[in-house]
Design an enzyme around this catalytic site. Structure first.
Site, PDB file in Angstrom:
ATOM      1  N   GLU A 125      32.850  50.216  50.007  1.00  0.00           N
ATOM      2  CA  GLU A 125      33.379  51.540  50.317  1.00  0.00           C
ATOM      3  C   GLU A 125      35.017  51.242  50.366  1.00  0.00           C
ATOM      4  O   GLU A 125      35.713  51.942  49.684  1.00  0.00           O
ATOM      5  CB  GLU A 125      33.289  52.040  51.730  1.00  0.00           C
ATOM      6  CG  GLU A 125      33.788  53.420  51.864  1.00  0.00           C
ATOM      7  CD  GLU A 125      34.152  53.904  53.445  1.00  0.00           C
ATOM      8  OE1 GLU A 125      33.094  53.576  54.317  1.00  0.00           O
ATOM      9  OE2 GLU A 125      34.983  54.612  53.836  1.00  0.00           O
ATOM     10  N   SER A 220      28.730  47.023  58.497  1.00  0.00           N
ATOM     11  CA  SER A 220      30.145  47.175  59.030  1.00  0.00           C
ATOM     12  C   SER A 220      29.894  47.999  60.266  1.00  0.00           C
ATOM     13  O   SER A 220      30.514  47.459  61.371  1.00  0.00           O
ATOM     14  CB  SER A 220      31.175  47.456  57.766  1.00  0.00           C
ATOM     15  OG  SER A 220      32.065  47.942  58.282  1.00  0.00           O
TER      16      SER A 220
END
Ligand code: SF4
Length: 279
Positions: A125, A220
């Protein structure tokens, strides 16, 4: 053992949407390829492979016909162009919250700002956010916290944040930039689902004897939930599946809290909760 589940836990809207779109691509076109695992959950990725959703490292690895599905945490504009150049059908499952963060990064760059991305360097991301800002012509710095900020920052600064970061991480970077007196514009792109899960996990971890956090070790947002819980409850354990639970961890505990990352499906939460209740 009493098991209390966090008020918000488990699969979020963006992950569920990506799963649904990938499975629909298989129904429609026979085979779907994701650039990297669709979500950071090894058990779900293995199930998806059995259904015809395969993870590949790059567009060049797509063998023959098939639909390319972009994951919920998005890709760089260059990767999108390479899929288009191959002529393969594309399903864009980028989460709308990630797409908003990408647009924010590009907007800040177009305003001539040095773009500071608060996030985990190398995370897909974050790579997408960095690429969106660079394509719009801006210098970019990725920082996990204030210590990572470059010594000198020229001109106005724009801050954007990985959707799964904590509010504390963002605030610490913003405070350090304000201290420097730079001209600053902050786009808080932490997603609502992340905030809900983090706040619910922190509240629960403060009330129970032990916490179990469920989700991929490569996830994450799950790792961040585990860190948040560990700060409030020293007996916090991060597991991917029920068979990892060691009853000795919970010796003497009357109440155990359970939470799960945004890429953890309901079945995995249920399986862990059932096992804990039986201890
Ligand atoms: S955690 Fe938030 S940004 Fe990430 S996929 Fe879920 S809803 Fe989207």
């Amino acid at each position: 053992m009493k098991v209390v589940r966090a008020a918000y836990a488990g699969a979020c809207y963006g992950v569920q949407r990506a799963l649904d779109l990938a499975l629909k691509a298989v129904e429609d076109g026979g085979c779907a390829y994701t650039l990297g695992p669709l979500i950071h959950n090894p058990q779900v990725v293995a199930q998806l492979a059995e259904c015809g959703v395969r993870a590949v490292d790059s567009v060049e690895d797509v063998a023959g016909a098939g639909t390319v599905v972009i994951r919920s945490h998005g890709v760089t504009p260059e990767v999108k162009r390479s899929v288009a150049a191959c002529g393969l059908p594309l399903v864009d499952a980028t989460c709308p919250h990630v797409a908003r963060a990408q647009r924010a990064a590009a907007d800040l760059a177009e305003q001539g700002r040095h773009v500071v991305v608060v996030g985990e360097a190398g995370h897909p991301e974050v790579e997408g956010l960095v690429a969106c800002a660079r394509e719009a012509g801006a210098p970019v710095s990725v920082v996990a916290g204030p210590d990572d900020l470059p010594e000198t920052l020229e001109g106005p600064v724009g801050v954007v944040v990985q959707t799964t970061q904590t509010r504390e991480a963002l605030d610490a970077v913003v405070a350090a930039l304000e201290e420097r007196g730079v001209q600053l514009l902050v786009k808080n792109t932490i997603c609502f689902a992340t905030r809900q899960r983090q706040e619910a996990a922190a509240a629960l971890a403060g009330e129970v004897d032990a916490m179990v956090v469920i989700g991929g070790r490569n996830s994450s947002n799950t790792t961040r939930l585990a860190d948040i819980c560990a700060a409030a409850c020293s007996r916090t354990h991060h597991v991917e599946s029920p068979d990892e639970i060691d009853p000795a961890w919970l010796a003497g505990c009357a109440v155990v809290g359970v939470t799960a990352g945004a890429s953890t499906p309901e079945e995995q939460i249920e399986a862990v909760a059932t096992l804990l209740e039986a201890l």
